[in-house]
Scaffold this motif. Structure first.
Motif, mmCIF file in Angstrom:
data_model
loop_
_atom_site.group_PDB
_atom_site.id
_atom_site.type_symbol
_atom_site.label_atom_id
_atom_site.label_comp_id
_atom_site.label_asym_id
_atom_site.label_seq_id
_atom_site.Cartn_x
_atom_site.Cartn_y
_atom_site.Cartn_z
ATOM 1 N N GLU A 114 11.359 -4.900 -15.092
ATOM 2 C CA GLU A 114 11.879 -4.556 -13.555
ATOM 3 C C GLU A 114 10.923 -3.171 -13.146
ATOM 4 O OE1 GLU A 114 14.207 -5.421 -11.932
ATOM 5 O OE2 GLU A 114 14.876 -6.944 -13.412
ATOM 6 N N THR A 115 9.552 -3.236 -13.921
ATOM 7 C CA THR A 115 9.192 -2.097 -13.613
ATOM 8 C C THR A 115 8.231 -2.284 -12.192
ATOM 9 O OG1 THR A 115 9.235 -0.937 -15.550
ATOM 10 C CG2 THR A 115 7.288 -0.534 -14.257
ATOM 11 N N ARG A 116 7.234 -1.913 -10.964
ATOM 12 C CA ARG A 116 7.051 -2.433 -10.157
ATOM 13 C C ARG A 116 5.271 -1.604 -10.962
ATOM 14 N NH1 ARG A 116 4.268 -3.294 -6.878
ATOM 15 N NH2 ARG A 116 4.899 -4.811 -4.705
ATOM 16 N N LEU A 117 4.424 -3.206 -10.696
ATOM 17 C CA LEU A 117 2.714 -2.287 -11.343
ATOM 18 C C LEU A 117 2.769 -1.682 -10.150
ATOM 19 C CD1 LEU A 117 2.433 -4.863 -13.894
ATOM 20 C CD2 LEU A 117 2.417 -2.658 -13.687
ATOM 21 N N PRO A 118 1.766 -0.958 -9.659
ATOM 22 C CA PRO A 118 1.203 -1.049 -8.318
ATOM 23 C C PRO A 118 0.241 -1.364 -7.905
ATOM 24 C CG PRO A 118 0.306 0.573 -9.998
ATOM 25 C CD PRO A 118 1.492 0.146 -11.366
ATOM 26 N N VAL A 119 0.190 -2.344 -7.479
ATOM 27 C CA VAL A 119 -0.027 -3.820 -7.406
ATOM 28 C C VAL A 119 0.190 -3.997 -6.046
ATOM 29 C CG1 VAL A 119 -1.190 -6.498 -7.448
ATOM 30 C CG2 VAL A 119 -1.446 -4.196 -9.570
ATOM 31 N N TYR A 120 -0.156 -4.117 -5.106
ATOM 32 C CA TYR A 120 0.452 -4.416 -3.476
ATOM 33 C C TYR A 120 -0.234 -5.500 -2.925
ATOM 34 C CZ TYR A 120 3.162 -0.795 -4.507
ATOM 35 O OH TYR A 120 3.680 0.283 -5.455
ATOM 36 N N LEU A 121 0.353 -6.763 -1.935
ATOM 37 C CA LEU A 121 -0.377 -7.581 -1.352
ATOM 38 C C LEU A 121 -0.150 -7.073 -0.050
ATOM 39 C CD1 LEU A 121 -1.303 -10.965 -0.805
ATOM 40 C CD2 LEU A 121 1.522 -10.927 -0.137
ATOM 41 N N SER A 156 -2.870 -6.825 4.115
ATOM 42 C CA SER A 156 -4.490 -6.809 4.665
ATOM 43 C C SER A 156 -4.756 -5.500 5.653
ATOM 44 C CB SER A 156 -3.888 -7.870 5.780
ATOM 45 O OG SER A 156 -4.668 -7.353 7.222
ATOM 46 N N SER A 157 -5.691 -5.941 5.458
ATOM 47 C CA SER A 157 -6.538 -3.959 5.832
ATOM 48 C C SER A 157 -6.502 -4.268 7.267
ATOM 49 C CB SER A 157 -7.672 -4.541 5.244
ATOM 50 O OG SER A 157 -8.563 -5.399 5.533
ATOM 51 N N LEU A 158 -6.494 -5.715 7.785
ATOM 52 C CA LEU A 158 -6.349 -5.641 9.658
ATOM 53 C C LEU A 158 -5.048 -5.548 9.685
ATOM 54 C CD1 LEU A 158 -9.116 -8.769 9.941
ATOM 55 C CD2 LEU A 158 -9.499 -6.864 9.735
ATOM 56 N N ASP A 159 -3.925 -5.356 9.222
ATOM 57 C CA ASP A 159 -2.818 -5.649 9.934
ATOM 58 C C ASP A 159 -2.164 -4.119 9.100
ATOM 59 O OD1 ASP A 159 -0.466 -5.273 11.006
ATOM 60 O OD2 ASP A 159 0.155 -7.948 10.813
ATOM 61 N N ASP A 160 -1.229 -3.234 9.448
ATOM 62 C CA ASP A 160 -0.675 -2.154 8.422
ATOM 63 C C ASP A 160 0.729 -2.081 9.083
ATOM 64 O OD1 ASP A 160 -0.821 -0.643 10.655
ATOM 65 O OD2 ASP A 160 -2.151 0.864 9.390
ATOM 66 N N SER A 161 1.115 -3.155 10.422
ATOM 67 C CA SER A 161 2.438 -2.539 10.632
ATOM 68 C C SER A 161 3.543 -3.389 10.039
ATOM 69 C CB SER A 161 2.486 -3.791 11.826
ATOM 70 O OG SER A 161 2.618 -5.401 11.884
ATOM 71 N N ILE A 162 4.801 -2.753 10.242
ATOM 72 C CA ILE A 162 5.888 -2.713 9.114
ATOM 73 C C ILE A 162 6.744 -4.580 9.860
ATOM 74 C CG2 ILE A 162 8.701 -2.425 8.985
ATOM 75 C CD1 ILE A 162 5.854 -1.217 7.616
ATOM 76 N N VAL A 163 7.394 -5.706 9.479
ATOM 77 C CA VAL A 163 7.423 -6.303 9.996
ATOM 78 C C VAL A 163 9.071 -6.741 9.748
ATOM 79 C CG1 VAL A 163 7.968 -9.233 9.957
ATOM 80 C CG2 VAL A 163 5.644 -7.910 9.155
ATOM 81 N N GLU A 190 6.357 -2.616 1.999
ATOM 82 C CA GLU A 190 6.465 -2.287 1.430
ATOM 83 C C GLU A 190 4.501 -1.259 0.444
ATOM 84 O OE1 GLU A 190 6.393 1.388 -1.899
ATOM 85 O OE2 GLU A 190 8.372 0.239 -0.389
ATOM 86 N N ALA A 191 3.780 -2.467 0.669
ATOM 87 C CA ALA A 191 2.315 -2.290 1.598
ATOM 88 C C ALA A 191 1.577 -1.612 2.591
ATOM 89 C CB ALA A 191 1.511 -3.376 1.288
ATOM 90 N N ALA A 192 1.908 -1.933 3.510
ATOM 91 C CA ALA A 192 2.206 -1.109 4.514
ATOM 92 C C ALA A 192 2.276 0.839 4.508
ATOM 93 C CB ALA A 192 3.085 -1.653 6.095
ATOM 94 N N ARG A 193 3.683 0.998 3.836
ATOM 95 C CA ARG A 193 4.192 2.461 3.377
ATOM 96 C C ARG A 193 3.586 3.374 2.329
ATOM 97 N NH1 ARG A 193 9.262 -0.075 4.431
ATOM 98 N NH2 ARG A 193 9.475 -1.354 2.723
ATOM 99 N N ILE A 194 2.849 2.315 1.355
ATOM 100 C CA ILE A 194 1.983 2.969 0.406
ATOM 101 C C ILE A 194 0.436 2.845 1.088
ATOM 102 C CG2 ILE A 194 0.408 2.581 -1.723
ATOM 103 C CD1 ILE A 194 3.557 3.381 -2.013
ATOM 104 N N VAL A 195 -0.116 2.218 1.876
ATOM 105 C CA VAL A 195 -1.309 2.957 2.610
ATOM 106 C C VAL A 195 -1.485 3.785 4.083
ATOM 107 C CG1 VAL A 195 -2.912 1.476 4.169
ATOM 108 C CG2 VAL A 195 -2.353 -0.024 2.854
ATOM 109 N N ARG A 224 0.345 6.380 3.284
ATOM 110 C CA ARG A 224 0.373 7.773 1.946
ATOM 111 C C ARG A 224 -0.720 7.961 1.100
ATOM 112 N NH1 ARG A 224 6.792 6.220 1.208
ATOM 113 N NH2 ARG A 224 5.672 4.954 -1.159
ATOM 114 N N THR A 225 -0.791 6.786 0.343
ATOM 115 C CA THR A 225 -1.859 6.889 -0.460
ATOM 116 C C THR A 225 -2.702 6.652 -0.417
ATOM 117 O OG1 THR A 225 0.415 6.135 -1.369
ATOM 118 C CG2 THR A 225 -1.377 5.793 -3.002
ATOM 119 N N ASN A 226 -4.069 7.292 -1.263
ATOM 120 C CA ASN A 226 -5.612 7.082 -1.383
ATOM 121 C C ASN A 226 -5.120 5.348 -2.029
ATOM 122 O OD1 ASN A 226 -6.252 9.294 -0.288
ATOM 123 N ND2 ASN A 226 -6.251 10.756 -2.586
ATOM 124 N N ILE A 227 -6.075 4.568 -1.868
ATOM 125 C CA ILE A 227 -6.286 3.460 -2.048
ATOM 126 C C ILE A 227 -7.315 3.295 -3.185
ATOM 127 C CG2 ILE A 227 -7.057 0.835 -1.847
ATOM 128 C CD1 ILE A 227 -4.307 2.028 -0.586
#
Length: 80
Positions: free
Chosen positions: A23-30, A32-39, A56-61, A63-66
């Motif tokens: 159940e552990t979520r690895l910090p790898v996200y799908l 798009s660098s061209l779209d950070d909107s919430i759907v 989730e990826a949009a939220r991470i991008v 607030r987090t250093n990539i």
């Protein structure tokens, strides 16, 4: 690339003796660098999973250093 990254990271961590639960979520996200909107959510199960991942990826991008960006290059050669 996204799915293979999850599989390989879990294999490597298991080989190294790291006890990460299924159940552990690895910090790898799908993402798009061209779209950070919430759907908005959709009713289709597969689409719902992809939308949750994108959101989730949009939220991470936001607030987090990539640290690493992995891309899937074009195969046709036209981009050269």
């Amino acid at each position: 690339a996204y799915t293979i990254a999850h599989i390989k990271l879990r294999q490597i961590l298991n080989q190294m003796g790291a006890d990460i639960g299924k159940e552990t979520r690895l910090p790898v996200y799908l993402a798009s660098s061209l779209d950070d909107s919430i759907v908005a959510q959709q009713d289709l199960p597969v689409v719902k999973s992809l939308i949750e991942e994108k959101n989730e990826a949009a939220r991470i991008v936001g607030r987090t250093n990539i640290l690493v960006v992995v891309g899937n290059p074009p195969y046709s050669g036209h981009s050269a």
